[in-house]
Design a protein around this motif. Sequence first.
Motif, short mmCIF file in Angstrom:
data_model
loop_
_atom_site.label_atom_id
_atom_site.label_comp_id
_atom_site.label_asym_id
_atom_site.label_seq_id
_atom_site.Cartn_x
_atom_site.Cartn_y
_atom_site.Cartn_z
N LYS A 1 2.98 -6.44 8.72
CA LYS A 1 3.15 -5.16 9.40
C LYS A 1 2.54 -4.03 8.58
CE LYS A 1 6.83 -4.05 11.66
NZ LYS A 1 6.30 -4.12 13.04
N PHE A 2 2.64 -4.13 7.28
CA PHE A 2 2.09 -3.13 6.38
C PHE A 2 1.35 -3.83 5.25
CE2 PHE A 2 4.39 0.39 8.20
CZ PHE A 2 5.58 -0.17 8.63
N GLN A 3 0.28 -3.19 4.76
CA GLN A 3 -0.46 -3.76 3.63
C GLN A 3 -1.17 -2.65 2.89
OE1 GLN A 3 -0.69 -7.27 2.77
NE2 GLN A 3 -1.47 -6.32 0.90
N VAL A 4 -1.11 -2.71 1.57
CA VAL A 4 -1.86 -1.79 0.72
C VAL A 4 -2.83 -2.60 -0.12
CG1 VAL A 4 -1.77 -0.04 -1.09
CG2 VAL A 4 0.05 -0.16 0.62
N LEU A 5 -4.08 -2.23 -0.08
CA LEU A 5 -5.12 -2.92 -0.84
C LEU A 5 -5.83 -1.94 -1.77
CD1 LEU A 5 -7.02 -5.04 1.87
CD2 LEU A 5 -5.34 -5.86 0.21
N LYS A 6 -6.45 -2.48 -2.79
CA LYS A 6 -7.34 -1.69 -3.62
C LYS A 6 -8.77 -1.90 -3.14
CE LYS A 6 -4.39 -1.89 -7.70
NZ LYS A 6 -4.28 -2.32 -9.12
#
Lengths: 112, 113
Positions: B9-14
Amino acid sequence: AQSVTQPDIHITVSEGASLELRCNYSYGATPYLFWYVQSPGQGLQLLLKYFSGDTLVQGIKGFEAEFKRSQSSFNLRKPSVHWSDAAEYFCAEGGGADGLTFGKGTHLIIQP
Amino acid sequence: NAGVTQTPKFQVLKTGQSMTLQCAQDMNHEYMSWYRQDPGMGLRLIHYSVGAGITDQGEVPNGYNVSRSTTEDFPLRLLSAAPSQTSVYFCASRLATRTDTQYFGPGTRLTVL
Protein backbone atom coordinates in the motif's frame (compact mmCIF):
# COMPACT_ATOMS: atom_id res chain seq x y z
CA ALA A 1 -5.29 11.40 -29.84
CA GLN A 2 -8.37 11.54 -27.72
CA SER A 3 -8.60 13.97 -24.82
CA VAL A 4 -10.99 14.62 -21.98
CA THR A 5 -11.50 18.03 -20.42
CA GLN A 6 -13.05 18.75 -17.07
CA PRO A 7 -13.19 22.56 -16.95
CA ASP A 8 -13.84 22.85 -13.22
CA ILE A 9 -10.99 21.95 -10.88
CA HIS A 10 -13.06 22.62 -7.75
CA ILE A 11 -16.81 22.94 -7.23
CA THR A 12 -18.53 23.86 -3.97
CA VAL A 13 -22.18 22.95 -3.52
CA SER A 14 -24.48 23.25 -0.52
CA GLU A 15 -25.89 20.03 0.86
CA GLY A 16 -29.28 19.36 -0.71
CA ALA A 17 -28.55 21.48 -3.78
CA SER A 18 -28.31 20.14 -7.30
CA LEU A 19 -25.00 19.32 -8.95
CA GLU A 20 -23.64 19.33 -12.48
CA LEU A 21 -20.05 18.40 -13.29
CA ARG A 22 -18.89 19.16 -16.80
CA CYS A 23 -16.97 16.90 -19.14
CA ASN A 24 -15.98 17.42 -22.77
CA TYR A 25 -14.29 14.84 -24.95
CA SER A 26 -12.57 14.80 -28.29
CA TYR A 27 -12.86 11.55 -30.18
CA GLY A 28 -13.73 11.14 -33.82
CA ALA A 29 -15.67 7.90 -33.63
CA THR A 30 -18.34 6.78 -31.17
CA PRO A 31 -16.96 7.53 -27.72
CA TYR A 32 -17.08 5.20 -24.76
CA LEU A 33 -17.62 7.48 -21.78
CA PHE A 34 -17.32 6.85 -18.06
CA TRP A 35 -17.63 8.72 -14.78
CA TYR A 36 -15.63 7.51 -11.79
CA VAL A 37 -15.59 8.74 -8.20
CA GLN A 38 -12.60 8.62 -5.87
CA SER A 39 -12.98 9.15 -2.14
CA PRO A 40 -9.89 10.32 -0.22
CA GLY A 41 -7.23 7.62 -0.07
CA GLN A 42 -9.35 5.18 -2.04
CA GLY A 43 -9.39 3.64 -5.48
CA LEU A 44 -11.84 4.58 -8.22
CA GLN A 45 -15.44 3.44 -8.34
CA LEU A 46 -17.52 3.48 -11.51
CA LEU A 47 -20.63 5.67 -11.30
CA LEU A 48 -21.96 5.12 -14.82
CA LYS A 49 -20.97 4.52 -18.42
CA TYR A 50 -22.24 5.23 -21.91
CA PHE A 51 -21.42 3.66 -25.24
CA SER A 52 -24.70 3.52 -27.16
CA GLY A 53 -28.46 3.80 -26.85
CA ASP A 54 -30.37 6.19 -24.62
CA THR A 55 -28.32 9.35 -24.17
CA LEU A 56 -29.47 9.79 -20.56
CA VAL A 57 -27.67 7.25 -18.41
CA GLN A 58 -28.56 6.35 -14.85
CA GLY A 59 -25.84 5.34 -12.43
CA ILE A 60 -25.30 4.43 -8.82
CA LYS A 61 -25.76 6.72 -5.83
CA GLY A 62 -28.46 8.76 -7.61
CA PHE A 63 -26.17 10.11 -10.34
CA GLU A 64 -27.07 10.46 -14.00
CA ALA A 65 -25.25 11.76 -17.07
CA GLU A 66 -26.37 12.97 -20.46
CA PHE A 67 -24.43 12.36 -23.65
CA LYS A 68 -24.68 15.23 -26.14
CA ARG A 69 -22.83 14.48 -29.35
CA SER A 70 -23.41 17.98 -30.78
CA GLN A 71 -21.61 19.50 -27.78
CA SER A 72 -19.08 16.67 -27.29
CA SER A 73 -20.19 16.61 -23.68
CA PHE A 74 -21.04 14.04 -21.03
CA ASN A 75 -22.05 16.02 -17.95
CA LEU A 76 -22.74 14.36 -14.63
CA ARG A 77 -25.75 15.44 -12.57
CA LYS A 78 -27.37 14.78 -9.24
CA PRO A 79 -30.59 16.47 -8.10
CA SER A 80 -29.69 16.70 -4.41
CA VAL A 81 -26.18 16.17 -3.03
CA HIS A 82 -25.31 14.63 0.32
CA TRP A 83 -22.23 15.32 2.44
CA SER A 84 -20.98 11.85 1.54
CA ASP A 85 -20.73 12.91 -2.13
CA ALA A 86 -17.65 14.99 -1.35
CA ALA A 87 -14.91 13.37 -3.44
CA GLU A 88 -12.89 13.65 -6.63
CA TYR A 89 -14.80 12.93 -9.83
CA PHE A 90 -13.17 11.78 -13.04
CA CYS A 91 -14.59 11.65 -16.51
CA ALA A 92 -12.90 9.19 -18.86
CA GLU A 93 -13.08 8.08 -22.46
CA GLY A 94 -12.24 4.55 -23.53
CA GLY A 95 -12.76 4.37 -27.29
CA GLY A 96 -9.17 3.47 -28.04
CA ALA A 97 -7.76 -0.04 -28.01
CA ASP A 98 -5.54 0.59 -25.03
CA GLY A 99 -7.06 2.03 -21.89
CA LEU A 100 -8.97 4.95 -20.49
CA THR A 101 -8.08 8.59 -21.10
CA PHE A 102 -8.96 10.54 -18.00
CA GLY A 103 -9.78 14.15 -17.39
CA LYS A 104 -7.84 15.88 -14.63
CA GLY A 105 -10.71 15.58 -12.21
CA THR A 106 -13.13 17.84 -10.37
CA HIS A 107 -12.88 18.14 -6.61
CA LEU A 108 -16.36 18.40 -5.11
CA ILE A 109 -16.79 20.18 -1.79
CA ILE A 110 -20.10 20.00 0.06
CA GLN A 111 -21.04 22.91 2.31
CA PRO A 112 -23.32 22.13 5.26
CA ASN B 1 -14.12 -12.31 -5.01
CA ALA B 2 -11.31 -10.11 -3.73
CA GLY B 3 -11.43 -8.07 -6.96
CA VAL B 4 -8.21 -6.24 -7.81
CA THR B 5 -5.55 -6.34 -5.12
CA GLN B 6 -2.32 -4.38 -4.94
CA THR B 7 0.72 -4.68 -2.69
CA PRO B 8 2.30 -2.86 -1.02
CA LYS B 9 0.00 0.00 0.00
CA PHE B 10 2.92 2.31 0.75
CA GLN B 11 6.57 2.24 -0.28
CA VAL B 12 9.55 4.55 0.11
CA LEU B 13 12.54 4.07 -2.16
CA LYS B 14 15.86 5.77 -2.64
CA THR B 15 16.86 7.03 -6.06
CA GLY B 16 18.31 4.19 -8.13
CA GLN B 17 16.63 1.37 -6.24
CA SER B 18 14.43 -1.11 -8.03
CA MET B 19 11.17 -2.65 -6.94
CA THR B 20 8.07 -4.44 -8.16
CA LEU B 21 4.50 -3.35 -7.52
CA GLN B 22 2.22 -6.34 -7.39
CA CYS B 23 -1.25 -6.54 -8.90
CA ALA B 24 -3.61 -9.49 -8.96
CA GLN B 25 -7.23 -10.05 -9.94
CA ASP B 26 -9.48 -13.06 -9.36
CA MET B 27 -12.21 -12.21 -11.86
CA ASN B 28 -10.64 -13.99 -14.86
CA HIS B 29 -10.28 -10.67 -16.67
CA GLU B 30 -8.31 -10.63 -19.89
CA TYR B 31 -7.39 -6.95 -19.81
CA MET B 32 -5.19 -5.41 -17.11
CA SER B 33 -3.49 -2.05 -16.90
CA TRP B 34 -1.39 0.27 -14.76
CA TYR B 35 -2.02 3.97 -14.21
CA ARG B 36 -0.22 6.62 -12.24
CA GLN B 37 -2.03 9.48 -10.55
CA ASP B 38 -0.32 12.79 -9.94
CA PRO B 39 -1.90 15.93 -8.45
CA GLY B 40 -3.76 17.94 -11.07
CA MET B 41 -2.97 15.39 -13.79
CA GLY B 42 -5.70 12.81 -13.46
CA LEU B 43 -4.69 9.22 -14.20
CA ARG B 44 -2.29 8.36 -17.00
CA LEU B 45 -1.83 4.95 -18.56
CA ILE B 46 1.60 3.37 -18.10
CA HIS B 47 1.27 -0.13 -19.60
CA TYR B 48 -1.53 -2.49 -20.41
CA SER B 49 -2.11 -6.12 -21.31
CA VAL B 50 -4.91 -7.70 -23.33
CA GLY B 51 -4.06 -11.22 -22.21
CA ALA B 52 -1.35 -13.48 -20.85
CA GLY B 53 1.87 -13.00 -22.78
CA ILE B 54 0.73 -9.74 -24.41
CA THR B 55 1.72 -6.30 -23.15
CA ASP B 56 1.93 -2.84 -24.68
CA GLN B 57 2.91 0.69 -23.76
CA GLY B 58 0.56 3.42 -22.69
CA GLU B 59 1.03 7.17 -22.49
CA VAL B 60 3.89 7.24 -19.93
CA PRO B 61 5.88 3.96 -20.13
CA ASN B 62 9.43 5.21 -19.63
CA GLY B 63 11.16 3.79 -16.55
CA TYR B 64 8.65 0.96 -16.11
CA ASN B 65 8.55 -2.67 -17.24
CA VAL B 66 5.70 -5.14 -17.17
CA SER B 67 5.10 -8.80 -17.95
CA ARG B 68 2.00 -10.98 -17.94
CA SER B 69 2.80 -14.63 -17.42
CA THR B 70 -0.62 -15.51 -16.00
CA THR B 71 -4.14 -14.15 -16.42
CA GLU B 72 -4.27 -13.22 -12.73
CA ASP B 73 -1.06 -11.24 -12.21
CA PHE B 74 0.34 -8.09 -13.79
CA PRO B 75 3.39 -6.77 -11.89
CA LEU B 76 4.91 -3.35 -12.57
CA ARG B 77 8.69 -3.05 -12.25
CA LEU B 78 10.64 0.10 -11.60
CA LEU B 79 14.15 -0.60 -12.81
CA SER B 80 15.95 2.41 -11.32
CA ALA B 81 13.63 4.63 -9.32
CA ALA B 82 13.70 8.39 -9.83
CA PRO B 83 12.00 11.17 -7.81
CA SER B 84 9.78 11.83 -10.85
CA GLN B 85 8.22 8.42 -10.24
CA THR B 86 6.80 9.54 -6.89
CA SER B 87 3.10 8.97 -7.44
CA VAL B 88 0.09 6.85 -6.60
CA TYR B 89 -0.13 3.77 -8.78
CA PHE B 90 -3.37 2.05 -9.65
CA CYS B 91 -3.85 -1.31 -11.26
CA ALA B 92 -7.10 -1.99 -13.11
CA SER B 93 -8.75 -4.86 -14.93
CA ARG B 94 -11.77 -5.48 -17.14
CA LEU B 95 -13.23 -8.57 -18.71
CA ALA B 96 -12.18 -7.91 -22.30
CA THR B 97 -13.89 -5.27 -24.41
CA ARG B 98 -14.00 -1.49 -24.10
CA THR B 99 -17.62 -1.56 -22.95
CA ASP B 100 -16.79 -3.74 -19.94
CA THR B 101 -16.45 -2.02 -16.59
CA GLN B 102 -12.88 -1.39 -15.53
CA TYR B 103 -12.25 -2.19 -11.86
CA PHE B 104 -9.50 -0.45 -9.94
CA GLY B 105 -7.33 -1.62 -7.10
CA PRO B 106 -6.83 0.43 -3.92
CA GLY B 107 -3.54 1.92 -5.08
CA THR B 108 0.11 1.98 -4.02
CA ARG B 109 1.57 5.25 -2.79
CA LEU B 110 5.23 5.39 -3.81
CA THR B 111 7.75 7.98 -2.66
CA VAL B 112 11.21 8.15 -4.21
CA LEU B 113 13.75 10.15 -2.24
